[in-house]
Design an enzyme around this catalytic site. Structure first.
Site, PDB file in Angstrom:
ATOM      1  CE1 TYR A 162       4.990  -7.513 -19.301  1.00 53.26           C
ATOM      2  CE2 TYR A 162       4.918  -6.067 -21.217  1.00 53.26           C
ATOM      3  CZ  TYR A 162       5.371  -7.223 -20.596  1.00 53.26           C
ATOM      4  OH  TYR A 162       6.164  -8.107 -21.285  1.00 53.26           O
ATOM      5  CG  HIS A 213      -1.617   1.289   1.473  1.00 49.91           C
ATOM      6  ND1 HIS A 213      -2.233   2.009   0.469  1.00 49.91           N
ATOM      7  CD2 HIS A 213      -1.815   1.998   2.622  1.00 49.91           C
ATOM      8  CE1 HIS A 213      -2.777   3.105   0.990  1.00 49.91           C
ATOM      9  NE2 HIS A 213      -2.526   3.112   2.293  1.00 49.91           N
ATOM     10  CG  HIS A 260      -0.047   7.386   1.149  1.00 53.27           C
ATOM     11  ND1 HIS A 260      -0.029   8.080   2.338  1.00 53.27           N
ATOM     12  CD2 HIS A 260      -0.714   6.224   1.402  1.00 53.27           C
ATOM     13  CE1 HIS A 260      -0.648   7.378   3.268  1.00 53.27           C
ATOM     14  NE2 HIS A 260      -1.065   6.238   2.719  1.00 53.27           N
TER      15      HIS A 260
END
Length: 215
Positions: free
Chosen positions: A121, A94, A96
């Site tokens: 891709y 995860h 930002h």
């Protein structure tokens, strides 16, 4: 080197690489990876991905109990939801990352498939990427939203927050995350320029050939 020691080192290596290339900054972003005993190694809360200590990663046993290391990321509900619903998941990343977050802010972004079919891709590594609504960081409702997808998505984009990718192992999850961010960047660079997209037939061929999550 033991399996666990090796995975600790690789988590820190990839985290530092992502940080140094600007895909995450400050103390944002988190990574988890599964061990063969069913336990997890997780980056600690409030830590910089550029300066992780392998010895201080959070260690969970197979029952989900924290057994050693620092306090884990507050986004554990998000990570846990992917492992519960995608049985082949070996790692979750995860970030930002800037371009992905920017894409999540735009009203014209398709919530069912945030990335236009610009390159093969992105489709091969990510499938359809679902835009989830905004949740407060650490909110258990994020995990509930992922569970609501019933394992049909390997990647989601949290509105006003950032992307999350699950894959078979750590390297695959990192590479898929990089593909997501680069495709988001391409989407922003070409927005309003009528780029030549992959055709439906080309997308269908990729989905069939590489067994992509697309339905």
């Amino acid at each position: 080197m033991s399996e666990e020691a090796d995975l600790r080192e690789r988590i820190c290596f990839f985290a530092r690489s992502l940080f140094e290339r600007g895909l995450t900054s400050g103390s944002t972003g988190n990574i988890s990876a599964r061990l063969s005993d069913g336990g997890l190694l997780v980056t600690p809360t409030g830590s910089s991905m550029g300066r992780l200590d392998p010895a201080r990663l959070s260690r969970f046993d197979a029952s989900g109990r924290l057994v050693s290391g620092d306090k884990p990321t507050k986004e554990m509900p998000l990570h846990s939801a992917f492992y519960e619903t995608r049985k082949g998941a070996g790692a979750v990343v995860h970030l930002h990352s800037t371009h992905s977050v920017a894409l999540s802010l735009l009203p014209e972004t398709d919530p069912e498939n945030v990335l236009p079919p610009l390159t093969p891709y992105a489709i091969m590594k990510l499938g359809r990427v679902k835009l989830l609504p905004y949740f407060r960081p650490g909110d258990a409702a994020m995990g509930a939203a992922v569970r609501g997808l019933a394992g049909r998505r390997a990647a989601v984009l949290l509105a006003n927050h950032g992307p999350v990718v699950a894959s078979k192992d750590l390297e695959a999850a990192v590479y898929a995350m990089e593909e997501l961010e680069e495709t988001a960047r391409l989407a922003l660079l070409t927005r309003g320029m009528s780029p030549r997209l992959l055709t439906e037939a080309q997308v269908s061929d990729l989905v069939t050939t590489f067994e992509v999550d697309w339905d």
